[in-house]
Structure formats: structure tokens, C-alpha cells
Scaffold this active site. Structure first.
Site, PDB file in Angstrom:
ATOM      1  N   ASP A   1     -12.779  -0.763   8.243  1.00  0.00           N
ATOM      2  CA  ASP A   1     -13.408   0.035   9.308  1.00  0.00           C
ATOM      3  C   ASP A   1     -14.777  -0.633   9.499  1.00  0.00           C
ATOM      4  OD1 ASP A   1     -12.960   2.793  10.834  1.00  0.00           O
ATOM      5  OD2 ASP A   1     -15.054   2.780  10.249  1.00  0.00           O
TER       6      ASP A   1
ATOM      7  N   LYS B   1      -9.808   8.772   4.469  1.00  0.00           N
ATOM      8  CA  LYS B   1     -10.891   7.843   4.856  1.00  0.00           C
ATOM      9  C   LYS B   1     -11.840   7.740   3.683  1.00  0.00           C
ATOM     10  CE  LYS B   1     -12.207   5.527   8.536  1.00  0.00           C
ATOM     11  NZ  LYS B   1     -11.385   5.028   9.659  1.00  0.00           N
TER      12      LYS B   1
HETATM   13  P1  NDP Z   1     -17.141  -3.600  13.010  1.00  0.00           P
HETATM   14  O1  NDP Z   1     -17.955  -3.418  11.784  1.00  0.00           O
HETATM   15  O2  NDP Z   1     -16.289  -4.797  13.139  1.00  0.00           O
HETATM   16  O3  NDP Z   1     -18.071  -3.529  14.307  1.00  0.00           O
HETATM   17  C1  NDP Z   1     -18.843  -2.406  14.576  1.00  0.00           C
HETATM   18  C2  NDP Z   1     -19.614  -2.656  15.855  1.00  0.00           C
HETATM   19  O4  NDP Z   1     -20.232  -1.439  16.265  1.00  0.00           O
HETATM   20  C3  NDP Z   1     -20.730  -3.666  15.680  1.00  0.00           C
HETATM   21  O5  NDP Z   1     -20.946  -4.309  16.900  1.00  0.00           O
HETATM   22  C4  NDP Z   1     -21.908  -2.779  15.295  1.00  0.00           C
HETATM   23  O6  NDP Z   1     -23.161  -3.359  15.571  1.00  0.00           O
HETATM   24  C5  NDP Z   1     -21.672  -1.573  16.177  1.00  0.00           C
HETATM   25  N1  NDP Z   1     -22.210  -0.381  15.508  1.00  0.00           N
HETATM   26  C6  NDP Z   1     -21.808   0.151  14.340  1.00  0.00           C
HETATM   27  N2  NDP Z   1     -22.528   1.222  14.010  1.00  0.00           N
HETATM   28  C7  NDP Z   1     -23.415   1.368  15.006  1.00  0.00           C
HETATM   29  C8  NDP Z   1     -24.435   2.302  15.247  1.00  0.00           C
HETATM   30  N3  NDP Z   1     -24.676   3.319  14.395  1.00  0.00           N
HETATM   31  N4  NDP Z   1     -25.144   2.147  16.396  1.00  0.00           N
HETATM   32  C9  NDP Z   1     -24.892   1.131  17.265  1.00  0.00           C
HETATM   33  N5  NDP Z   1     -23.932   0.208  17.080  1.00  0.00           N
HETATM   34  C10 NDP Z   1     -23.214   0.335  15.967  1.00  0.00           C
HETATM   35  O7  NDP Z   1     -16.283  -2.256  13.134  1.00  0.00           O
HETATM   36  P2  NDP Z   1     -14.936  -2.008  13.940  1.00  0.00           P
HETATM   37  O8  NDP Z   1     -14.935  -2.787  15.212  1.00  0.00           O
HETATM   38  O9  NDP Z   1     -13.814  -2.137  12.998  1.00  0.00           O
HETATM   39  O10 NDP Z   1     -15.076  -0.443  14.262  1.00  0.00           O
HETATM   40  C11 NDP Z   1     -15.650   0.033  15.482  1.00  0.00           C
HETATM   41  C12 NDP Z   1     -15.157   1.449  15.725  1.00  0.00           C
HETATM   42  O11 NDP Z   1     -13.733   1.440  15.851  1.00  0.00           O
HETATM   43  C13 NDP Z   1     -15.462   2.474  14.632  1.00  0.00           C
HETATM   44  O12 NDP Z   1     -15.651   3.748  15.215  1.00  0.00           O
HETATM   45  C14 NDP Z   1     -14.176   2.494  13.819  1.00  0.00           C
HETATM   46  O13 NDP Z   1     -14.018   3.694  13.112  1.00  0.00           O
HETATM   47  C15 NDP Z   1     -13.153   2.360  14.934  1.00  0.00           C
HETATM   48  N6  NDP Z   1     -11.822   1.897  14.546  1.00  0.00           N
HETATM   49  C16 NDP Z   1     -11.643   0.737  13.861  1.00  0.00           C
HETATM   50  C17 NDP Z   1     -10.367   0.305  13.554  1.00  0.00           C
HETATM   51  C18 NDP Z   1     -10.098  -1.001  12.897  1.00  0.00           C
HETATM   52  O14 NDP Z   1      -8.918  -1.330  12.739  1.00  0.00           O
HETATM   53  N7  NDP Z   1     -11.076  -1.774  12.518  1.00  0.00           N
HETATM   54  C19 NDP Z   1      -9.196   1.127  13.881  1.00  0.00           C
HETATM   55  C20 NDP Z   1      -9.493   2.291  14.675  1.00  0.00           C
HETATM   56  C21 NDP Z   1     -10.767   2.652  14.961  1.00  0.00           C
HETATM   57  P3  NDP Z   1     -24.018  -4.023  14.370  1.00  0.00           P
HETATM   58  O15 NDP Z   1     -23.255  -5.234  13.967  1.00  0.00           O
HETATM   59  O16 NDP Z   1     -25.353  -4.299  14.946  1.00  0.00           O
HETATM   60  O17 NDP Z   1     -24.052  -2.973  13.287  1.00  0.00           O
HETATM   61  O1  2IT Z   2      -9.832   4.395  12.145  1.00  0.00           O
HETATM   62  C1  2IT Z   2      -8.819   3.733  11.873  1.00  0.00           C
HETATM   63  O2  2IT Z   2      -7.703   4.039  12.324  1.00  0.00           O
HETATM   64  C2  2IT Z   2      -8.968   2.561  11.017  1.00  0.00           C
HETATM   65  N1  2IT Z   2     -10.083   2.203  10.640  1.00  0.00           N
HETATM   66  C3  2IT Z   2      -7.763   1.784  10.560  1.00  0.00           C
HETATM   67  C4  2IT Z   2      -7.152   2.438   9.355  1.00  0.00           C
HETATM   68  C5  2IT Z   2      -6.028   1.679   8.695  1.00  0.00           C
HETATM   69  O3  2IT Z   2      -5.557   2.185   7.681  1.00  0.00           O
HETATM   70  O4  2IT Z   2      -5.626   0.610   9.168  1.00  0.00           O
END
Ligand code: NDP
Ligand code: 2IT
Length: 452
Positions: free
Chosen positions: A170, A130
Site C-alpha cells: 500500500d 490492513k
Molecule cells: P504509493 O506509495 O506508491 O504512492 C502514494 C502517492 O500518493 C505518492 O505520490 C505520495 O506522494 C502521495 N501521497 C501519499 N500520502 C499523501 C498525503 N498524505 N498527502 C499528499 N500526497 C500523498 O502508494 P499507492 O499508489 O500504492 O497508493 C495510493 C492510494 O491507492 C492509497 O490510498 C492506497 O490505499 C490505494 N490503493 C493502493 C493499492 C495498491 O495495490 N497499491 C490498491 C488499492 C488502493 P509522496 O511520494 O510525496 O508521499
Molecule cells: O487497498 C488495497 O486494496 C491494497 N492496498 C491492495 C491489497 C492487497 O492485498 O493486494
């Protein structure tokens, strides 16, 4: 857990906390895994004799570097960036990059550690890593984000590669950032390889990668429900976040007969009791992904919906909960409210969104609780499929990718059931199943390599 194992766990955790001071998120992620794996190791002495858990909780290496860039107003900015290369026992390091002001070494170590287990569960040859930066993309122009990404990749490109380490998105890193990062890698290294995933469809991206994490969470829960003879028909869901994971989670729920009734961002949550249909989700995609706006704007257009400033959605009545924003966004008080309201399915879209106390409450209650490293593995799984397509220089259809994603999520579910089998009338222990299932794969490879 018997007394001897409990003592061994406490001794192990004391040492880990001493060796990694000031890293509470990392301690939390390790504690959860150790609670599952220590009893397993008590019955499999060779893993203990080889100090596998001690070795597995020490990253292979961490690269830390300065990223300087020029803002539109001519000022010079300095950020810090990291790449945590945690474990490459079963494949090249693989895991996302996060851009958020809260990023620090503890957060990235917890994420890299969890990624190692998650990637193993997918069955694809991917190690765990990561990275990210404390850079805050909010309020920055496209050109500023571009200059930051180019500067970051100028250093990062020495440490990654299609067979070494393959980053992706992420929090704060989506299609725009991956485009800038890939463009700079290609330019500096003069190489067009699958060094990043989540790429645009015209330059090596896979169909279905954008949707994969959110869709995958819902496919995972579909398997959990099927096992007990239920489905999504008519069920309502609390979803937090409104990013990549949250929005596509809400979309797949809709497609399978359920309804999300909340979404959130860092300013608060919206509650639409009628649920988010496809028109509303399309509005939200435009608001959050194109215009990068605030969630409250939704209630200006859909006037029956309510915005709750500074609040989280967990007190709203519903059937299921999908925390999809960030770590530790659901604590013990929230868990008690959810249980009292009869919410019996909790599936993690975000990484470690539930505190350890909340998780213990759900498990003691016998809730259907899906831990992140199992339920959100769909994103990295389709990243793995993107790597395969890049290596073969072919593109699969959306149906092909979606079919493989569904198979992988079913496979992860079945591993959880196999290793966390229901005992004496209790619910399946999906946490224990995911931890032991992932551990066994990585540990057996480490065992085969000897002391390295
Ligand atoms: P995005 O940046 O697309 O969206 C993040 C969302 O979470 C936004 O709505 C954001 O609000 C909110 N958020 C982020 N940080 C905070 C915080 N500290 N407090 C409150 N709200 C918060 O990210 P993703 O959707 O990609 O990721 C969301 C979660 O999913 C993370 O934990 C990530 O690690 C996990 N994840 C993502 C994957 C992927 O493929 N993208 C895969 C597996 C897991 P705002 O816009 O106001 O900051
Ligand atoms: O937390 C996760 O699994 C991710 N942000 C996706 C990682 C990836 O390599 O697609």
C-alpha cells in the site's frame, strides 16, 4: 431514506462513535456504508435481528506491537505497527501494509473495514485486513528500510500465514519492502508459501500485479462509459498521486485513447496540457520508483509543463478525475469546482479520497462516481490470483492475468448496477450498489455461521 431508517442510522452511528473515540476516518468509512445498508436492512429484517452491522463494524482483532531498529548512524529508533484483522467470514484476512507517518489505528481500521467489502466484490475468497506502521520510508537508506522490515516481520510472522492472513503493499510499501518482508518471513518460519502478495517475479509474484490497481480503475470506468455508449477517445483526466496506482492509471488511460494531464505528490502537482505519453510515463516511473525523487523534477525536463507547489489538481479543466493519492484529498470545495468545470466522471483509485460531503455532491449531481471499494479492487483481485498461482505452484501469463482482471472488474461493475440500479431516470448509484453488493456476501456467510 425514510424517517425511521434515518433515526436508526443516527442511533447506530452515535453508538459507533462512542465505542471508537478519536477515530474520524473509521467513523467516515462506516457512515458511508451504513447510509447504503440501513435502508437495505429495513427490508431484510433477519440481518438486523442477527446484529450483522454491529458485528461487522467490530474488527475480529487488532495486533499492536513495537518495532525497534537501528539507523545507519547507530541511533535506535522505535516505531509502532498494527495488523487489523477485520473480518475473515469469506476467506483469510487480506489487505495491504502502509508505511507512512500519518498511519494510526483509525486509518488502519477504515482501510480494513473497506477492504472487507472490496474483497467480497471481487468474488474471490478473501476476508478483510490492513496493517502498517508510522515508519516513514522517505529519506531512509535501503539498509534502514531492510532493518525496519526485518524487525517488523519478526513479530508479524506470528500472526499471519497463507491460510490465515496475507498482507501486500500500500502507500510506502512496494516491491523493495515486500522483498525484505518475505525474505524475513521465509527465514524465521522456514516456509516458502504465498504469505505475502506483490512479490518479485522470481519468487512467486504474479505478472500484472504491479499494474493491476491503476489498470483496474480504468477498466472499471471503461464499463461505466460503455453502459452509456461512450469511451475514452480524446478525453482528458486529472490524476492525483504519482505512486503505483496513479502512474499505471495514467498508462492505461493512454492505451485506451484518453490522456492524463496532471499528476502529484505531497509537494504539489504537475500540469502537462499535452498529456503524459509513454516516454513521459517511463521518465516518471524512473523518477518515482527508482530514484524516489520529487515530482517537480519533471518540469525541468519537460519545460512546457507547470509545477504548482502545495496545490491539488482539482481546479484544472478536464473531462474526468481520478484521485489516486490518499484519503480525503478531495473535499466539498474541490467537488464544486469539478462539477462547475463539467467533470462528469470521478473514479477513486485511492481509498476514500473524497470526503463524505464531496461524495454527496457528486451523487446529487448525477455524476458517474466510482467508489474506491469497487473501482480500485483490481489490485487485491490480482493479489488473489497470485495466491491461487502460489497454491497451485504455477505461473499464468500476463495475458491470462489481464484477462481475468478485466473479467473481475466487469463483474464488480455489474454488481454495482444490479444493487444500485438507476431509479426514475436517475444515474446508477455505484456507491449504494458497491456497499450493498459487498455487504450481502459477507452478511450471508456471517448469518450461516450463527453467533460467532
Ligand atoms: P504509493 O506509495 O506508491 O504512492 C502514494 C502517492 O500518493 C505518492 O505520490 C505520495 O506522494 C502521495 N501521497 C501519499 N500520502 C499523501 C498525503 N498524505 N498527502 C499528499 N500526497 C500523498 O502508494 P499507492 O499508489 O500504492 O497508493 C495510493 C492510494 O491507492 C492509497 O490510498 C492506497 O490505499 C490505494 N490503493 C493502493 C493499492 C495498491 O495495490 N497499491 C490498491 C488499492 C488502493 P509522496 O511520494 O510525496 O508521499
Ligand atoms: O487497498 C488495497 O486494496 C491494497 N492496498 C491492495 C491489497 C492487497 O492485498 O493486494
Amino acid at each position: 431514506m425514510n424517517k425511521t431508517t434515518r433515526k436508526a442510522l443516527d442511533t447506530f452511528m452515535d453508538g459507533l462513535v462512542k465505542r471508537n473515540p478519536g477515530e474520524p476516518e473509521f467513523h467516515q468509512a462506516v457512515q458511508e456504508v451504513a447510509e447504503s445498508v440501513m435502508p437495505f436492512m429495513a427490508a431484510h429484517k433477519d440481518y438486523a435481528d442477527m446484529s450483522i452491522l454491529e458485528r461487522m463494524t467490530e474488527p475480529d482483532r487488532i495486533v499492536i506491537f513495537r518495532v525497534c531498529w537501528e539507523a545507519d548512524d547507530g541511533t535506535i529508533r522505535t516505531n509502532r505497527a498494527w495488523r487489523v484483522q477485520f473480518n475473515n467470514s469469506i476467506g483469510p484476512y487480506k489487505g495491504g501494509l502502509r508505511f507512512h507517518p500519518s498511519v494510526n489505528q483509525s486509518v488502519l481500521k477504515f482501510l480494513g473495514f473497506e477492504q472487507t467489502f472490496k474483497n467480497a466484490l471481487t468474488g474471490l475468497p478473501m476476508g478483510g485486513g490492513k496493517g502498517g506502521s508510522n515508519f516513514d520510508p522517505k529519506g531512509k537508506s535501503d539498509r534502514e528500510v531492510m532493518r525496519f522490515c526485518q524487525s517488523m516481520m519478526t513479530e508479524l510472522c506470528r500472526h499471519i500465514g497463507a491460510d490465515t492472513d496475507v498482507p501486500a503493499g500500500d502507500i510506502g510499501v512496494g516491491a523493495r519492502e515486500i522483498g525484505y518482508l518475505f525474505g524475513q518471513y521465509k527465514r524465521v518460519r522456514n516456509e516458502f508459501t504465498g504469505v505475502l502478495t506483490g512479490k518479485g517475479l522470481t519468487f512467486g509474484g504474479s505478472l500484472g500485479r504491479t499494474e493491476a490497481t491503476g489498470y483496474g480503475v480504468v477498466y472499471f470506468v471503461e464499463n461505466m462509459l460503455q453502459r452509456i455508449g461512450e469511451d475514452f477517445q480524446g478525453k482528458t483526466a486529472l490524476v492525483s498521486g504519482s505512486g503505483n496506482v496513479a502512474i499505471y492509471c495514467a498508462e492505461k488511460l493512454l492505451q485506451l485513447g484518453g490522456r492524463a494531464v496532471t499528476l502529484s505528490d505531497s509537494t504539489g502537482f504537475i500540469h502537462d496540457a499535452e498529456g503524459f505519453d509513454q516516454d513521459k510515463l517511463d521518465f516518471l516511473k524512473d523518477l518515482k520508483f527508482e530514484r524516489r525523487g520529487r515530482i517537480q523534477e519533471y518540469t525541468k525536463v519537460y519545460k512546457k509543463a507547470k509545477f504548482h507547489a502545495g496545490k491539488r489538481p482539482w481546479a484544472v479543466k478536464a473531462d474526468m478525475a481520478f484521485p489516486c493519492a490518499t484519503q480525503n484529498e478531495l473535499d466539498a470545495a474541490d467537488a464544486k469546482k469539478l462539477i462547475a468545470n463539467g467533470v462528469n466522471v470521478i473514479a477513486e483509485g485511492a481509498n476514500m479520497p473524497c470526503t463524505l460531503e464531496a461524495q454527496h455532491l457528486f451523487r446529487d449531481n448525477g455524476s458517474l462516481y466510482a467508489p474506491a471499494k469497487a473501482s480500485n479492487a483490481g489490485g487485491v483481485a490480482v493479489s488473489g490470483l497470485e495466491q491461487s498461482q502460489n497454491a497451485m505452484r504455477i505461473n499464468w501469463t500476463r495475458e491470462e492475468v489481464d484477462g481475468r482482471l478485466q473479467d473481475i472488474m466487469r463483474g464488480i461493475h455489474d454488481q454495482c448496477v444490479e444493487h444500485g440500479a438507476a431509479k426514475r431516470g436517475k444515474a446508477v448509484d455505484y456507491v449504494g450498489g458497491a456497499n450493498v453488493g459487498g455487504f450481502v456476501k459477507v452478511a450471508s456467510a456471517m448469518h450461516a455461521y450463527g453467533v460467532v
